[in-house]
Write a protein that holds these residues in place. Structure first.
Motif: not given
Ligand code: ADP
Ligand code: ADP
Length: 226
Positions: A91-96, A111-113, A127-130
Motif C-alpha cells: 500500500m501507498t503511504v496514504y493508504n497505510n 480520513i483525508d483531513a 511521500y503519500l503516493e510512495r
Molecule cells: P490503490 O492504488 O492502492 O488502489 P489509491 O492510491 O488509488 O489506492 O487510493 C485509494 C483512495 O485513496 C482513493 O479514494 C484516492 O482518492 C485516495 N487517495 C490516495 N492518495 C491520496 C492523497 N494523497 N490524498 C487524498 N486522497 C488520496
C-alpha cells in the motif's frame, strides 16, 4: 487523552513463568511514561497487556476510568507503534495511514483531513503516493507514527520503536516523538532497554527487574549521580 491506571497487575504465562508481578502504576493524563530494564524484565509483557495482546492474569487496567481487561484490543482507544513498523508493503503511504480509519467507516473527507494533518506534522506530504520500500528507515518510522496519530487515540503505546534505526537517526527520531507527543498531549507508555533513551523521553521512568518495579520517578530521581 486519558489517565491510565494499572493496579496490581500480574502475568503468569502458561508453564508458570510469572513475567509481571503485581505492578501498579497510576499514569496521569498526558504523561509520558517509559518502562525500562534489562531483557526479560517484563516490559513488553506489561505493555502488551495494556494493548490487549496478552490477557491480564491478575489485577486491572483502566483507561480513562474504564476497566479494559475484557475489552477487545480494537476497542481500547489506544494506538501502538512497533519497531518493525508493521506497515503494509503493497500500500501507498496514504493508504497505510488511511487503512485503519477506512475499516472503521470514517467518512472519506475526515480520513483525508486526518491523513493530511498527520502528513504535515511528520513531513510526509511529498511521500503519500510512495510504497514503504521506497522510503528511508526514518520515513517508515514516521509513517508508523502517523498511523497512530490519525486514530486520535486516548493513548500511544510504543514497543522499542527506534531499535531498528541507526544511532544518529534514533536520537533525532526520539526528539520528534517527544515533540509530537507534547503537542498532541496524548498519554504514552514507551518501552525501551536503552537508559539514555529512557531518560531523554520520560516524564517518569519505571525501572522493572524480574517483573517487579524496582524504581519509579522522574529521570533525575532515578538516575541520580551522587
Ligand atoms: P490503490 O492504488 O492502492 O488502489 P489509491 O492510491 O488509488 O489506492 O487510493 C485509494 C483512495 O485513496 C482513493 O479514494 C484516492 O482518492 C485516495 N487517495 C490516495 N492518495 C491520496 C492523497 N494523497 N490524498 C487524498 N486522497 C488520496
Ligand atoms: P522484556 O520485554 O523486558 O524483554 P518480556 O515481557 O518479553 O520482557 O518477558 C518477560 C518474561 O516472560 C521473560 O522471562 C520471558 O522469557 C517470558 N515470556 C515472554 N513471553 C512469553 C510467552 N509467550 N510464554 C512464556 N513466557 C514468556
Amino acid at each position: 487523552m486519558a489517565a491510565i491506571n494499572i493496579t496490581n497487575v500480574s502475568k503468569i504465562y502458561a508453564g508458570g513463568v510469572e513475567a509481571v508481578k503485581s505492578v501498579s502504576i497510576d499514569i496521569v493524563d498526558g504523561e509520558f511514561i517509559v518502562l525500562v530494564g534489562p531483557s526479560g524484565c517484563g516490559k513488553s509483557t506489561l505493555l502488551r497487556m495494556v494493548a490487549g495482546l496478552e490477557t491480564i492474569s491478575k489485577g486491572t487496567v483502566e483507561i480513562g476510568d474504564r476497566i479494559i481487561n475484557d475489552v477487545e484490543p480494537a476497542e481500547r482507544d489506544i494506538a501502538m507503534v512497533f519497531q518493525n513498523y508493521a506497515l503494509y508493503p503493497h500500500m501507498t503511504v496514504y493508504n497505510n495511514l488511511a487503512y485503519g480509519l477506512k475499516n472503521r467507516g470514517t467518512p472519506k473527507a475526515e480520513i483525508d483531513a486526518r491523513v493530511a494533518e498527520a502528513a504535515r506534522m511528520l513531513e510526509l506530504e511529498k511521500y503519500l503516493e510512495r510504497k514503504p520500500r521506497a522510503l528511508s528507515g526514518g520515513q517508515r518510522q514516521r509513517v508508523a507514527m502517523g498511523r497512530a496519530i490519525v486514530r486520535k487515540p486516548a493513548a500511544f503505546l510504543f514497543d522499542e520503536p527506534l531499535s531498528n534505526l541507526d544511532a544518529k537517526l534514533r536520537v533525532s527520531m526520539r526528539g520528534e516523538i517527544r515533540q509530537l507527543q507534547k503537542r498532541l498531549g496524548t498519554t504514552s507508555i514507551y518501552v525501551t532497554h536503552d537508559q539514555l533513551e529512557a531518560m531523554t523521553l520520560a516524564d517518569r521512568l519505571v525501572v522493572l527487574n524480574g517483573g517487579e518495579i524496582e524504581q519509579i520517578g522522574r529521570p533525575l530521581e532515578v538516575y541520580h549521580t551522587p
